[in-house]
Design a protein around this motif. Structure first.
Motif, PDB file in Angstrom:
ATOM      1  N   TYR A 119     -15.972   0.200  -1.231  1.00  0.00           N
ATOM      2  CA  TYR A 119     -16.403  -0.018   0.139  1.00  0.00           C
ATOM      3  C   TYR A 119     -15.799   0.947   1.152  1.00  0.00           C
ATOM      4  O   TYR A 119     -16.510   1.714   1.787  1.00  0.00           O
ATOM      5  CB  TYR A 119     -16.092  -1.459   0.546  1.00  0.00           C
ATOM      6  N   LYS A 120     -14.491   0.903   1.316  1.00  0.00           N
ATOM      7  CA  LYS A 120     -13.909   1.660   2.415  1.00  0.00           C
ATOM      8  C   LYS A 120     -12.460   1.988   2.113  1.00  0.00           C
ATOM      9  O   LYS A 120     -11.823   1.380   1.263  1.00  0.00           O
ATOM     10  CB  LYS A 120     -13.973   0.849   3.715  1.00  0.00           C
ATOM     11  N   PHE A 160       0.829  -1.198   0.000  1.00  0.00           N
ATOM     12  CA  PHE A 160       0.000   0.000   0.000  1.00  0.00           C
ATOM     13  C   PHE A 160       0.866   1.251   0.000  1.00  0.00           C
ATOM     14  O   PHE A 160       1.898   1.314   0.679  1.00  0.00           O
ATOM     15  CB  PHE A 160      -0.892  -0.017   1.243  1.00  0.00           C
ATOM     16  N   VAL A 161       0.436   2.248  -0.763  1.00  0.00           N
ATOM     17  CA  VAL A 161       1.112   3.542  -0.791  1.00  0.00           C
ATOM     18  C   VAL A 161       0.197   4.636  -0.237  1.00  0.00           C
ATOM     19  O   VAL A 161       0.561   5.346   0.704  1.00  0.00           O
ATOM     20  CB  VAL A 161       1.554   3.898  -2.219  1.00  0.00           C
ATOM     21  N   ALA A 162      -0.986   4.779  -0.834  1.00  0.00           N
ATOM     22  CA  ALA A 162      -1.906   5.847  -0.427  1.00  0.00           C
ATOM     23  C   ALA A 162      -3.308   5.513  -0.907  1.00  0.00           C
ATOM     24  O   ALA A 162      -3.479   4.750  -1.865  1.00  0.00           O
ATOM     25  CB  ALA A 162      -1.464   7.186  -1.003  1.00  0.00           C
ATOM     26  N   ALA A 163      -4.293   6.098  -0.239  1.00  0.00           N
ATOM     27  CA  ALA A 163      -5.683   5.924  -0.654  1.00  0.00           C
ATOM     28  C   ALA A 163      -6.457   7.192  -0.361  1.00  0.00           C
ATOM     29  O   ALA A 163      -6.083   7.966   0.533  1.00  0.00           O
ATOM     30  CB  ALA A 163      -6.328   4.738   0.059  1.00  0.00           C
ATOM     31  N   ILE A 164      -7.532   7.394  -1.120  1.00  0.00           N
ATOM     32  CA  ILE A 164      -8.352   8.589  -0.949  1.00  0.00           C
ATOM     33  C   ILE A 164      -9.823   8.208  -1.016  1.00  0.00           C
ATOM     34  O   ILE A 164     -10.262   7.448  -1.872  1.00  0.00           O
ATOM     35  CB  ILE A 164      -7.978   9.647  -2.011  1.00  0.00           C
ATOM     36  N   HIS A 165     -10.564   8.726  -0.068  1.00  0.00           N
ATOM     37  CA  HIS A 165     -12.001   8.502   0.008  1.00  0.00           C
ATOM     38  C   HIS A 165     -12.694   9.100  -1.213  1.00  0.00           C
ATOM     39  O   HIS A 165     -12.162  10.033  -1.837  1.00  0.00           O
ATOM     40  CB  HIS A 165     -12.517   9.153   1.291  1.00  0.00           C
TER      41      HIS A 165
END
Length: 123
Positions: A101-102, A47-52
């Motif tokens: 989902y999330k 994982f590097v990054a995630a955005i809603h």
């Protein structure tokens, strides 16, 4: 048919910057959490990054916090990853991914994946 297409990878010297882009099609983009992952040779995808979907909540791996910024443009169905102060250990194939989902750090939670773009950081 869902398609995620990454671009912007390349070769850069340590300390330099790159901006990755991921263009999405075939899905209701504004309803999806978007993530960036990377995989170096011989290593697991991480994982590097995630955005809603709203763009207001983000999450980063500790290894990139303060150097990388994830953002999205729901009008253009695009997610970006601005990478600054790059290090040789950032060398990997970078993938964007989508999940409905999330906000998640787990690759298994993401339903759709791009083909990846190579980032190489020389020392």
């Amino acid at each position: 048919q869902v398609q995620l297409a990454e671009s912007g990878g390349g070769l850069v010297q340590a300390g330099g910057s790159l901006r990755l882009s991921c263009a999405a099609s075939g899905l209701t983009f504004k309803n999806y959490v978007m993530g960036w992952f990377r995989q170096a040779p011989g290593k697991e995808r991480e994982f590097v990054a995630a955005i809603h979907w709203s763009g207001k909540i983000t999450n980063y791996a500790d290894s990139v916090k303060g150097r990388f910024t994830i953002s999205r443009d729901n009008a253009k169905n695009t997610v970006l990853l601005q990478m600054n102060s790059l290090k040789p250990e950032d060398t990997a194939v970078y993938y964007c991914a989508a999940n409905p989902y999330k906000l998640s750090t787990r690759p298994g939670d993401y339903d759709y994946w791009g083909q990846g773009t190579q980032v190489t950081v020389s020392s």
